[in-house]
Every structure is written in structure tokens, then in C-alpha cells.
Design a protein around this motif. Structure first.
Motif, PDB file in Angstrom:
ATOM      1  N   LYS A  89     -19.539  12.766   0.041  1.00 51.62           N
ATOM      2  CA  LYS A  89     -18.941  13.154   1.313  1.00 51.62           C
ATOM      3  C   LYS A  89     -19.499  14.508   1.697  1.00 51.62           C
ATOM      4  CE  LYS A  89     -14.652  12.137   2.472  1.00 51.62           C
ATOM      5  NZ  LYS A  89     -13.192  12.099   2.474  1.00 51.62           N
ATOM      6  N   ASP A  98     -17.573  12.024  -3.750  1.00 51.76           N
ATOM      7  CA  ASP A  98     -16.246  11.640  -3.278  1.00 51.76           C
ATOM      8  C   ASP A  98     -15.629  10.583  -4.193  1.00 51.76           C
ATOM      9  OD1 ASP A  98     -14.155  11.889  -1.358  1.00 51.76           O
ATOM     10  OD2 ASP A  98     -14.721   9.931  -0.570  1.00 51.76           O
ATOM     11  N   ILE A 151      -7.654   4.260   1.901  1.00 53.82           N
ATOM     12  CA  ILE A 151      -8.567   5.382   2.157  1.00 53.82           C
ATOM     13  C   ILE A 151      -8.869   5.455   3.656  1.00 53.82           C
ATOM     14  CG2 ILE A 151      -9.615   5.338  -0.135  1.00 53.82           C
ATOM     15  CD1 ILE A 151     -11.991   3.884   0.987  1.00 53.82           C
ATOM     16  N   ASP A 152      -9.468   6.556   4.070  1.00 57.20           N
ATOM     17  CA  ASP A 152      -9.810   6.774   5.476  1.00 57.20           C
ATOM     18  C   ASP A 152     -10.683   5.631   6.012  1.00 57.20           C
ATOM     19  OD1 ASP A 152     -10.022   8.896   7.743  1.00 57.20           O
ATOM     20  OD2 ASP A 152     -12.094   8.236   7.371  1.00 57.20           O
ATOM     21  N   LYS A 153     -10.422   5.208   7.248  1.00 55.82           N
ATOM     22  CA  LYS A 153     -11.127   4.076   7.849  1.00 55.82           C
ATOM     23  C   LYS A 153     -12.636   4.314   7.922  1.00 55.82           C
ATOM     24  CE  LYS A 153     -11.048   2.583  12.308  1.00 55.82           C
ATOM     25  NZ  LYS A 153     -10.457   2.220  13.597  1.00 55.82           N
ATOM     26  N   ASP A 154     -13.048   5.526   8.300  1.00 51.94           N
ATOM     27  CA  ASP A 154     -14.478   5.843   8.381  1.00 51.94           C
ATOM     28  C   ASP A 154     -15.132   5.816   7.001  1.00 51.94           C
ATOM     29  OD1 ASP A 154     -14.283   6.101  11.097  1.00 51.94           O
ATOM     30  OD2 ASP A 154     -14.099   8.285  11.077  1.00 51.94           O
ATOM     31  N   ASP A 155     -14.426   6.374   6.004  1.00 51.07           N
ATOM     32  CA  ASP A 155     -14.949   6.363   4.632  1.00 51.07           C
ATOM     33  C   ASP A 155     -15.112   4.931   4.135  1.00 51.07           C
ATOM     34  OD1 ASP A 155     -15.003   9.102   4.581  1.00 51.07           O
ATOM     35  OD2 ASP A 155     -13.124   9.331   3.476  1.00 51.07           O
TER      36      ASP A 155
END
Length: 199
Positions: A89, A98, A151-155
Motif C-alpha cells: 500500500k 499491507d 477490507i476497503d473496497k478499493d483495496d
């Protein structure tokens, strides 16, 4: 008429590219798990040859931390391995680990063809310890099928793309091993014994 032919050729090319992209992507298997699956024709090669090349690949192509053999069954023509890779990340101007994504790989061989697939993708998040080093969070392992909600949508989208790229890259290396007879281990020459008692 010529314009119509050009348009038809363009549509066919677009369709072919779309079909290829769909074939060469992540999918879900019968158990609703992410899978990257490929079958490859290898005319003129026996099951034994393909098995030996696949075995040599899994033992030597990568360091054990990236890909290692779990089991090999010559009678069934099956080789299984496991591996992992890091995902990073970017934060401001630095990049840090990450997490890691582990996976399993399966290779099956038959006369003149083989198939392989990657599945069991599990994400392990990393955290910074008191020495400012990133390490796995103890006891946390998230199957990618459940990661979308955790987890985060973009990740999540980035990790799926990295899974695809990693699977394609390893699959490409496997294909080169399966093509080359030189990928097989060389037989050690036996040292000739000489008797000094008779001459």
C-alpha cells in the motif's frame, strides 16, 4: 461494402478479445471459491514427460517462500503446491507491506495435455510492530471470498487484480518449463569403477 467488411472484422476482433479476456481471468469454482484455471494442449508429449517437467517446475522455479510442493502423485498425474506473495500500500511517498495472500496450486497431466489452477486465496493483513517493521497480524486470515465485506473496497479490487497477475505470471513460467526438454534435471553420470586387481 468495404466499410461493412471492416466493421464486421472489427466486431469479430472485439468479440475475440473479450472472449480471451473472459477466459484469462478469475472465476468462481463449483464451491464458490475464486479460481484461476487454464488447460493447455501439448501434442506429442506423454503423461510421464509432462509430469516430470511439472515436478521439476514446482521444485525449482521459485524460492520455497513463494511456491513449494505439498504433494506429488505420479499414478494420478497430480502435483500440488502452495505459495504466497506480498501486497503493498502506498502512503504519502513511501510504500509498505499491507499484507500477504496465500494460495494453492494444482497441476494435472495427461497424454498431450495438462491443466493447472490456483485457488484457496487467503489474505493476511500486516501491522507495524514496535520496531517499525510490518508483520502479519496474529490469528487473522481472511478467505478472499469473504474479504469484500472486511477490507476497503478499493483495496479488495487491487488485491483481486494482483491475484490474477500473480497467477498468470506463475502459469507463464510453468508453460515454459512444460515446453522445454532442457527443463528436466540432468542425469548424473555414474563414475566408472576400475579394478586394479586384474589387467
Amino acid at each position: 461494402m468495404m466499410m461493412k467488411n471492416i466493421l464486421m472484422a472489427f466486431v469479430c476482433m472485439l468479440f475475440a478479445r473479450t472472449a480471451f479476456a473472459q477466459k484469462d481471468s478469475l472465476a468462481f469454482d463449483e464451491n464458490d471459491k475464486y479460481i484461476y484455471y487454464q488447460t493447455v494442449s501439448q501434442p506429442g508429449l506423454s503423461t510421464d514427460s509432462l509430469y516430470n517437467r511439472g515436478l521439476y517446475f514446482i521444485k525449482t522455479a521459485y524460492p520455497k517462500s513463494k511456491l513449494s510442493m505439498v504433494t506429488a502423485d505420479k499414478t494420478q498425474g497430480v502435483i500440488m503446491g502452495k505459495g504466497s506473495f506480498l501486497v503493498s500500500k502506498k502512503a504519502f511517498i513511501t510504500t509498505h507491506e499491507d499484507g500477504a495472500i496465500s494460495f494453492s496450486m494444482r497441476i494435472e497431466v495427461k497424454d498431450a495435455k495438462y491443466r493447472y489452477w490456483f485457488t484457496d486465496f487467503v489474505y493476511t493483513p500486516y501491522q507495524r510492530n514496535r520496531y517499525n517493521v510490518y508483520e502479519p497480524v496474529p490469528g487473522v486470515a481472511i478467505p478472499m471470498e469473504q474479504a469484500k465485506d472486511k477490507i476497503d473496497k478499493d483495496d479488495f479490487a487491487v488485491y483481486l487484480n494482483k491475484i490474477l497477475l500473480n497467477s498468470k505470471q506463475i502459469g507463464g513460467v510453468l508453460k515454459t518449463y512444460m515446453l522445454k526438454a532442457s527443463a528436466l534435471p540432468k542425469e548424473e553420470k555414474k563414475i566408472k569403477k576400475i579394478s586394479t586387481k586384474e589387467w
